[in-house]
Design an enzyme around this catalytic site. Structure first.
Site, PDB file in Angstrom:
ATOM      1  N   GLU A 153      43.385  50.207  34.728  1.00 36.77           N
ATOM      2  CA  GLU A 153      42.403  49.334  34.094  1.00 36.77           C
ATOM      3  C   GLU A 153      41.067  49.489  34.821  1.00 36.77           C
ATOM      4  O   GLU A 153      40.987  49.319  36.035  1.00 36.77           O
ATOM      5  CB  GLU A 153      42.848  47.878  34.153  1.00 36.77           C
ATOM      6  CG  GLU A 153      41.847  46.954  33.452  1.00 36.77           C
ATOM      7  CD  GLU A 153      42.209  45.480  33.549  1.00 36.77           C
ATOM      8  OE1 GLU A 153      42.032  44.774  32.544  1.00 36.77           O
ATOM      9  OE2 GLU A 153      42.672  45.044  34.621  1.00 36.77           O
ATOM     10  N   CYS A 194      39.956  41.842  28.102  1.00 38.82           N
ATOM     11  CA  CYS A 194      41.314  42.374  28.198  1.00 38.82           C
ATOM     12  C   CYS A 194      41.807  42.957  26.890  1.00 38.82           C
ATOM     13  O   CYS A 194      42.869  43.570  26.851  1.00 38.82           O
ATOM     14  CB  CYS A 194      42.275  41.289  28.690  1.00 38.82           C
ATOM     15  SG  CYS A 194      42.437  39.893  27.568  1.00 38.82           S
ATOM     16  N   PHE A 247      35.592  35.275  34.605  1.00 32.14           N
ATOM     17  CA  PHE A 247      34.151  35.286  34.325  1.00 32.14           C
ATOM     18  C   PHE A 247      33.794  35.804  32.945  1.00 32.14           C
ATOM     19  O   PHE A 247      32.706  35.532  32.444  1.00 32.14           O
ATOM     20  CB  PHE A 247      33.432  36.167  35.358  1.00 32.14           C
ATOM     21  CG  PHE A 247      33.649  37.648  35.148  1.00 32.14           C
ATOM     22  CD1 PHE A 247      32.850  38.369  34.263  1.00 32.14           C
ATOM     23  CD2 PHE A 247      34.654  38.322  35.823  1.00 32.14           C
ATOM     24  CE1 PHE A 247      33.062  39.735  34.058  1.00 32.14           C
ATOM     25  CE2 PHE A 247      34.867  39.681  35.623  1.00 32.14           C
ATOM     26  CZ  PHE A 247      34.070  40.382  34.737  1.00 32.14           C
ATOM     27  N   SER A 299      42.954  39.315  36.731  1.00 40.04           N
ATOM     28  CA  SER A 299      43.510  40.638  36.979  1.00 40.04           C
ATOM     29  C   SER A 299      45.018  40.567  37.183  1.00 40.04           C
ATOM     30  O   SER A 299      45.565  39.521  37.571  1.00 40.04           O
ATOM     31  CB  SER A 299      42.859  41.262  38.217  1.00 40.04           C
ATOM     32  OG  SER A 299      43.244  40.557  39.388  1.00 40.04           O
ATOM     33  N   GLU A 331      33.687  31.349  39.815  1.00 47.65           N
ATOM     34  CA  GLU A 331      32.526  31.108  40.663  1.00 47.65           C
ATOM     35  C   GLU A 331      31.352  32.002  40.269  1.00 47.65           C
ATOM     36  O   GLU A 331      30.214  31.756  40.693  1.00 47.65           O
ATOM     37  CB  GLU A 331      32.888  31.332  42.137  1.00 47.65           C
ATOM     38  CG  GLU A 331      33.276  32.744  42.505  1.00 47.65           C
ATOM     39  CD  GLU A 331      34.752  33.053  42.257  1.00 47.65           C
ATOM     40  OE1 GLU A 331      35.238  34.049  42.827  1.00 47.65           O
ATOM     41  OE2 GLU A 331      35.409  32.300  41.511  1.00 47.65           O
ATOM     42  N   LYS A 364      39.286  25.144  37.144  1.00 45.17           N
ATOM     43  CA  LYS A 364      38.487  25.893  38.109  1.00 45.17           C
ATOM     44  C   LYS A 364      37.799  27.034  37.371  1.00 45.17           C
ATOM     45  O   LYS A 364      38.407  28.054  37.068  1.00 45.17           O
ATOM     46  CB  LYS A 364      39.316  26.458  39.262  1.00 45.17           C
ATOM     47  CG  LYS A 364      38.418  26.833  40.458  1.00 45.17           C
ATOM     48  CD  LYS A 364      38.933  27.981  41.281  1.00 45.17           C
ATOM     49  CE  LYS A 364      38.653  29.328  40.720  1.00 45.17           C
ATOM     50  NZ  LYS A 364      37.212  29.725  40.753  1.00 45.17           N
TER      51      LYS A 364
END
Length: 528
Positions: free
Chosen positions: A391, A291, A159, A236, A186, A183
């Site tokens: 993280e 990241c 995202f 992740s 969402e 993909k």
């Protein structure tokens, strides 16, 4: 058909297959709500794809593959060049979508588009960069290699950068001759749905680029589909490991980039004002949801570094909530904010000092909706605090004072991630000492977000939580990932004519020192 069917309040995002948006479903349970992180309002719904929905997209890509890979690379690059121009023309429209669904400020959203389009530009140059080699390896024997596409590839994206991260893979995969099923997250499907319309306008044929929405079922279906030859994933670390392992079990090519815990080390000789500005941008920019964001600041030199920390705090405290240029936006959703808040509370309970408390933003926005957490700076007494090691993926900077270079390197090296690290110094020798000892793959010297720009490739360090699978995800790593190298060795029979024999008489004086013939002892061509 337009990219999405729009109601008075929401945008319905269906799958994109064969250059058309599918009809979707009248059942509301078949969709995942898309929320504006600034206020919590529903702005869209993403279709929840099943395995059969994924199969339709993969079959469309498979059908388009023969004619697409049959084009020359220059022809494919020409379409990508037109797409590049369309993105530039629509950059403000795309940036507004990014602000709405992701919560970035407007400057950051424009940068998301610009950086993604830079990779599109790189893909346009592939005809000049991805050509094969040819060499006479023995007398009369030529060896050449060439790159051929893999086939249908799947790209699964997060995202935090709705345009840039999809563009890390899609343009290079396409120009290399593959067909793509993307993909999108969402949580942020709207941006790429507008991009799909631009792909049509750029002239990409039906089935070459497809999108499926959904979550775990869609991801698993893409990985498991027998006609999907390779998978890229960004997200992740726990999920990256699962994706990579699932692909390995199927002997399927995969690159899966995971999370990070990036360390900044500041020496007493650093230029304080410049370093402070860079540190704040690194940990608070994009609300810390990247990241490459700074997570830990190691101050070498004890009290000598009080001035630097004071300026960092003042600059961070001056940030204001919002999506205008220079402001800091919200985090993506409630789950994210809960996680961030838990780390702040845990650090405080463990005896750390909250120098700047971003929880106050939530108090000021109470009742207004949205997930607002301000920049947070924590001074730790122990390097083993959870917030120092894990993280967090939010605008939180953990500060630890150390007494020596070796102590700083030991802390950085001991973390299980391996994405980025940075040294702040005014001395080149000091910088060299640290960059030769960091345990990360993307390093900065006075640059707190050391993202390698094209033509350099992006990817974490093998053997860490930051990277699983094969190759980097951009640059020459992506060229290698999205193609197979085919090696061809060729020998043609020599013409049996007097003219040919006369022109190929060996001149001993030209074939070695002192008139001795040079013999290729590895050439067994035509001999047993």
């Amino acid at each position: 058909m337009t990219a999405a069917a729009t109601t008075t309040t929401t945008t319905i995002c269906n799958n994109f297959i064969d250059n058309e948006f599918t009809k979707g479903s009248i059942d509301a349970s078949s969709y995942i709500p898309v929320l504006n992180p600034c206020n919590g309002n529903e702005i869209g719904r993403a279709f929840k794809s099943s395995a059969s929905d994924v199969d339709v997209a993969v079959q469309a890509a498979s059908k388009a593959l023969p004619s697409w890979k049959g084009l020359t690379m220059k022809s494919r690059a020409a379409m990508m060049l037109k797409f590049h121009g369309l993105v530039e023309s629509h950059k403000h429209e795309l940036a507004k979508l990014i602000v709405m669904e992701n919560g970035k400020n407007y400057t950051e959203a424009l940068a998301d588009v610009a950086k993604g389009n830079e990779t599109v530009e790189y893909a346009c140059s592939l005809p000049q960069m991805a050509q094969g080699k040819i060499l006479e390896v023995s007398r009369g024997v030529m060896c050449q290699d060439k790159r051929v596409p893999l086939g249908v590839v799947a790209c699964i994206v997060p995202f935090n950068f709705p345009f840039m991260v999809p563009m890390w893979t899609v343009p290079i995969a396409l120009v290399m001759g593959n067909c793509v099923v993307l993909k999108p997250s969402e949580k942020v499907p709207l941006t790429m749905y507008r991009v799909a319309e631009l792909m049509i306008e750029a002239g990409f044929p039906k089935g070459v680029f497809n999108m499926v929405n959904g979550s775990v079922e869609a991801v698993n279906a893409l990985i498991d589909h027998k006609e999907v030859r390779a998978v890229t994933f960004v997200g992740s670390s726990p999920v990256a490991k699962i994706v990579s392992s699932r692909c390995q079990a199927l002997n399927k090519r995969c690159t899966a980039l995971g999370g990070a815990k990036n360390h900044l080390i500041a020496l007493p000789d650093c230029e304080v004002e410049s370093a402070a500005r860079d540190i704040v941008v690194s940990f608070a920019g994009c609300s810390g949801q990247r990241c490459m964001a700074a997570s830990v600041l190691l101050l070498v030199g004890g009290e000598k570094q009080d001035k630097l920390l004071d300026i960092v705090m003042k600059k961070a405290a001056a940030l204001r909530a919002g999506t205008d240029a220079g402001c800091m936006g919200p985090v993506i959703d409630k789950n994210s904010s809960k996680k961030i808040l838990s780390y702040i509370a845990d650090a405080e309970k463990g005896g750390a000092t909250i120098l700047l408390d971003g929880r106050r933003w939530m108090e000021s926005h109470e009742g207004k909706g949205g997930e607002w957490i301000g920049p947070t700076i924590i001074k730790h007494n122990s390097r083993f605090d959870k917030a120092v090691k894990d993280e967090i993926f939010g605008p939180v900077l953990s500060v630890v004072s150390v007494q020596s270079w070796n102590e700083a390197i030991d802390i950085e090296n001991s973390n299980p991630f391996g994405n980025a690290a940075c040294i702040y110094t005014s001395n080149g020798g000091h910088a060299e000492w640290f960059t030769s000892r960091f345990r990360a793959s993307m390093l900065g010297v006075n640059i707190g977000i050391p993202v390698p720009r094209e033509p350099f490739s992006f990817g974490g360090l093998y053997g860490t939580y930051s990277k699983y699978g094969d190759q980097d995800i951009t640059g020459d790593g992506a060229i290698e990932f999205f193609s197979n190298r085919i090696k061809i060795s060729t020998r043609w029979p020599s013409p049996q004519t007097d003219e040919f024999r006369a022109n190929n008489v060996v001149d001993a004086s030209m074939n070695g020192c002192n008139g001795h013939l040079v013999t290729d002892h590895a050439n067994f061509n035509g001999r047993i």
